[in-house]
Design a protein around this motif. Structure first.
Motif, mmCIF file in Angstrom:
data_model
loop_
_atom_site.group_PDB
_atom_site.id
_atom_site.type_symbol
_atom_site.label_atom_id
_atom_site.label_comp_id
_atom_site.label_asym_id
_atom_site.label_seq_id
_atom_site.Cartn_x
_atom_site.Cartn_y
_atom_site.Cartn_z
ATOM 1 N N UNK A 259 0.610 -1.149 -0.095
ATOM 2 C CA UNK A 259 -0.052 -0.025 -0.066
ATOM 3 C C UNK A 259 1.076 1.272 -0.046
ATOM 4 N N UNK A 260 0.663 2.029 -0.924
ATOM 5 C CA UNK A 260 1.572 3.399 -1.099
ATOM 6 C C UNK A 260 1.357 4.390 -0.015
ATOM 7 N N UNK A 261 0.248 4.138 0.626
ATOM 8 C CA UNK A 261 -0.004 4.938 2.034
ATOM 9 C C UNK A 261 0.582 4.651 3.391
ATOM 10 N N UNK A 262 1.115 3.346 3.321
ATOM 11 C CA UNK A 262 1.733 3.145 4.601
ATOM 12 C C UNK A 262 2.884 1.931 4.196
ATOM 13 N N UNK A 263 3.786 1.799 5.134
ATOM 14 C CA UNK A 263 4.572 0.801 5.021
ATOM 15 C C UNK A 263 4.371 -0.390 5.877
ATOM 16 N N UNK A 264 4.043 -1.527 5.175
ATOM 17 C CA UNK A 264 3.645 -2.929 6.038
ATOM 18 C C UNK A 264 4.803 -2.903 6.971
ATOM 19 N N UNK A 265 6.049 -2.873 6.380
ATOM 20 C CA UNK A 265 7.394 -3.561 7.483
ATOM 21 C C UNK A 265 7.170 -2.703 8.667
ATOM 22 N N UNK A 266 7.013 -1.253 8.266
ATOM 23 C CA UNK A 266 7.152 -0.439 9.451
ATOM 24 C C UNK A 266 6.020 -0.828 10.323
ATOM 25 N N UNK A 267 4.917 -1.246 9.937
ATOM 26 C CA UNK A 267 4.073 -1.437 10.900
ATOM 27 C C UNK A 267 4.148 -2.742 11.806
ATOM 28 N N UNK A 268 4.639 -4.082 11.055
ATOM 29 C CA UNK A 268 4.871 -5.066 11.586
ATOM 30 C C UNK A 268 6.005 -4.935 12.842
ATOM 31 N N UNK A 269 7.144 -4.339 12.049
ATOM 32 C CA UNK A 269 8.401 -3.986 13.232
ATOM 33 C C UNK A 269 8.089 -3.331 14.397
ATOM 34 N N UNK A 270 7.307 -2.203 14.213
ATOM 35 C CA UNK A 270 6.944 -1.089 15.143
ATOM 36 C C UNK A 270 6.076 -1.983 16.442
ATOM 37 N N UNK A 271 5.024 -2.631 15.980
ATOM 38 C CA UNK A 271 4.142 -3.338 16.597
ATOM 39 C C UNK A 271 4.916 -4.394 17.676
ATOM 40 N N UNK A 272 5.861 -5.109 17.122
ATOM 41 C CA UNK A 272 6.465 -6.092 17.751
ATOM 42 C C UNK A 272 7.593 -5.544 18.763
ATOM 43 N N UNK A 273 8.068 -4.514 18.371
ATOM 44 C CA UNK A 273 8.865 -3.674 19.420
ATOM 45 C C UNK A 273 8.190 -2.949 20.508
ATOM 46 N N UNK A 274 6.867 -2.772 20.295
ATOM 47 C CA UNK A 274 6.422 -2.073 21.399
ATOM 48 C C UNK A 274 5.725 -3.017 22.305
ATOM 49 N N UNK A 275 5.249 -4.223 21.547
ATOM 50 C CA UNK A 275 5.005 -5.297 22.436
ATOM 51 C C UNK A 275 5.854 -5.805 23.329
ATOM 52 N N UNK A 276 7.156 -6.312 22.809
ATOM 53 C CA UNK A 276 8.152 -7.007 23.500
ATOM 54 C C UNK A 276 8.700 -5.961 24.361
ATOM 55 N N UNK A 277 8.450 -5.068 24.421
ATOM 56 C CA UNK A 277 9.161 -3.847 25.380
ATOM 57 C C UNK A 277 8.117 -3.766 26.388
ATOM 58 N N UNK A 278 6.805 -4.014 26.106
ATOM 59 C CA UNK A 278 5.751 -3.717 27.026
ATOM 60 C C UNK A 278 5.437 -2.398 27.351
ATOM 61 N N UNK A 279 5.576 -1.469 26.459
ATOM 62 C CA UNK A 279 5.530 0.111 26.576
ATOM 63 C C UNK A 279 4.272 0.573 25.517
ATOM 64 N N UNK A 280 3.908 1.617 26.141
ATOM 65 C CA UNK A 280 2.751 2.352 25.291
ATOM 66 C C UNK A 280 3.355 3.555 24.722
ATOM 67 N N UNK A 281 2.886 4.208 23.611
ATOM 68 C CA UNK A 281 3.352 5.345 23.142
ATOM 69 C C UNK A 281 3.847 6.532 23.900
ATOM 70 N N UNK A 282 2.760 6.621 24.998
ATOM 71 C CA UNK A 282 3.013 7.770 26.183
ATOM 72 C C UNK A 282 4.431 7.480 26.709
ATOM 73 N N UNK A 283 4.883 6.331 26.778
ATOM 74 C CA UNK A 283 6.012 5.979 27.642
ATOM 75 C C UNK A 283 7.210 6.611 26.870
ATOM 76 N N UNK A 284 7.058 6.908 25.749
ATOM 77 C CA UNK A 284 8.358 7.304 24.862
ATOM 78 C C UNK A 284 8.756 8.603 24.960
#
Lengths: 388, 135
Positions: free
Chosen positions: A249-274
């Motif tokens: 999809x030219x409107x978003x990066x599928x790789x960004x979404x998968x990578x980012x989701x996994x990183x946040x999940x494994x870290x156990x953090x939310x966006x407000x923590x960053x």
């Protein structure tokens, strides 16, 4: 989680002694300079390193050049975010007992081209058959291809990308090692030389020489090193397509979404923590895709988020934004040797150590998000200066 | 001007380039899930089935996105040109150039209908380029 990422930390981190134009050092020399600086930072010798990872050159070249006889080698090479993947793999390897002390290096003679290979694609590869015949000339004419669709989807105009460049220049002005420090305006960005419409030169990254290196070990051992440990809380990676024209999809990066989701999940953090964020910016649209695909803002909102100074440094008595982004000046103003991911990681480590030129006061969690190739791959690392 | 950079077909892509030489845009689709896909490969990237077929596509699509390269590659001449992606009526996207059209943002409007036009480059290779559909 099947393995404990939290038990790994960065204990050595350094860039090359010089940055910018380094015509007297070859590619492998830049790797070695950064590696020796990182070893000095960690108080280690080559014989203390038992794992190596690199991209651009082979881990075989790196290990032998430095006299390292490793029990672990990672040659993952998926473009500029390869080093994020190396950190992720190193964390897993240390936890699995494959090695105890892993060196990750980057070096690239992007500008001077000393001992560097070419940018070639076989005419029988998929890119060689289905993209190269239509006239692309490297990343400025390929990475940029999806953007008009993204802008139209969200009712945006090319000038909506300009504040990415102007605000990162504000950060660069605070960094003595940045290549470009003079302030620029939106008009400057829009009136700069056109490279590939709608991208002007000031929406494109620098081309410089340099390198960087990281050393990781277990969190248990990390406490015995001279520098403040920077813990790896969470990691993600993905790959998408070797051809930008075939993004899902030219409107978003599928790789960004998968990578980012996994990183946040494994870290156990939310966006407000960053507290601090690095998004690989080879071109001005990447922080827009990054902010949206990592989930900091909704699709189409990133340009306004940046324009409203949510990612900016303090200026003219006004406080800085709530999400300091690309605080070294980024690939647009700090440096970009070709595979910039290492410099994003270095700035995250500096922010977590409290030693950055433009230090974010009290920052405890930093996210470093990289892209590889032309939307080909992605890697995301969540760092913290607090032991998990 | 040096000769244009041309593709070297592989066994998996030969039908596509043969089609271009013969004036047909050939896509593949899965006979199980019916999805059309590009670039060519001998299996369906959606469901993994090897039961796929080559068919003649409509050659119609819309301009999906592009950049206008201001620093022409030596084999592409001296004038700025658009590196474009079209979205084919059958679904897949494809990189190409837009011909019979000024290479300007004003003339190159996203979502305008385009149709394939084959440009002979050698005895073996014709490139599938796209032109605006008039009127």
């Amino acid at each position: 989680m099947s393995w404990k990422q939290k038990s790994v930390a960065v204990v050595g981190a350094a860039e090359t002694t010089r940055m910018g134009k380094i015509p007297d050092v070859s590619v492998i020399g830049l790797h070695a300079d950064a590696a020796l600086n990182a070893m000095a930072d960690a108080g280690l010798k080559p014989s203390d390193i038992d794992g190596v990872a690199t991209a651009g050159i082979s881990p075989v070249e790196l290990a032998h050049y430095l006299g390292i006889k490793p029990t672990y080698a990672d040659g993952t090479s998926v473009g500029g975010c390869s080093f994020m993947l190396h950190v992720r793999h190193a964390a897993a390897a240390i936890n699995a007992g494959l090695a105890t002390t892993i060196l990750i290096t980057h070096g690239e003679s992007g500008r001077s081209r000393v001992g560097a290979g070419g940018f070639g694609r076989s005419p029988s590869s998929l890119m060689g058959q289905f993209e190269m015949p239509y006239g692309p000339v490297g990343p400025p004419t390929m990475f940029t291809v999806p953007v008009l669709r993204y802008l139209k989807t969200h009712g945006l105009k090319p000038e909506d990308m300009a504040p990415v460049a102007t605000i990162q220049r504000e950060w660069a002005a605070l960094n003595p090692r940045a290549s470009f420090k003079d302030p620029i305006t939106v008009d400057d960005v829009m009136n700069a030389d056109m490279i590939a419409w709608p991208f002007t030169k000031l929406m494109c990254c620098l081309v410089t020489d340099g390198g960087g290196a990281l050393i990781l070990t277990s969190a248990e051992r990390a406490k015995d090193f001279p520098q403040k440990p920077v813990y790896v809380l969470g990691t993600g990676e993905s790959v998408e397509t070797p051809m930008v024209s075939q993004m899902y999809d030219f409107n978003h990066s599928t790789a960004f979404r998968i990578s980012g989701k996994k990183a946040f999940e494994t870290a156990g953090i939310s966006h407000a923590d960053v507290d601090h964020l690095m998004i690989y910016d080879a071109f001005a649209h990447l922080p827009l895709y990054g902010l949206e695909d990592l989930g900091f803002v909704k699709p189409g909102e990133a340009a306004a988020f940046i324009k409203e100074r949510n990612t900016a440094p303090p200026s003219g008595g006004k406080p800085g934004g709530k999400l300091p982004l690309n605080t070294n000046g980024g690939g647009l103003s700090y440096m970009h040797s070709g595979m910039y991911g290492m410099y994003a990681l270095q700035e995250s480590v500096r922010q977590m150590r409290g030693t950055a030129a433009a230090q974010v006061p009290g920052a405890k969690i930093s996210v470093s998000h990289g892209v590889g190739g032309m939307f080909a791959a992605s890697g995301t690392i969540v760092f913290s200066n607090e032991a998990p | 001007m040096p000769p244009r950079m041309l593709p070297e077909p592989t066994p998996e892509t030969r039908h596509f380039w043969d089609g271009c030489r013969e004036g047909e845009l050939r896509l593949q689709r899965c006979t199980s899930c019916q999805d059309s896909y590009f670039p060519p490969r001998p299996f369906c990237p959606h469901c993994g089935s090897r039961d796929v077929e080559v068919y003649k596509a409509s050659g119609e699509g819309v301009l999906w996105s592009y950049v206008i390269n201001q620093r022409p590659r030596p084999d592409m001449g001296t004038e700025p040109y658009a590196i474009a992606v079209v979205k084919l009526a059958e679904g897949p996207t494809m990189m190409t150039n837009i011909v019979d059209c000024p290479q300007t943002p004003e003339a190159l409007q996203l979502d305008m209908p385009v149709k394939v036009s084959f440009s002979k480059q050698s005895d073996d290779i014709s490139l599938p380029l796209f032109a605006p559909v008039k009127g």
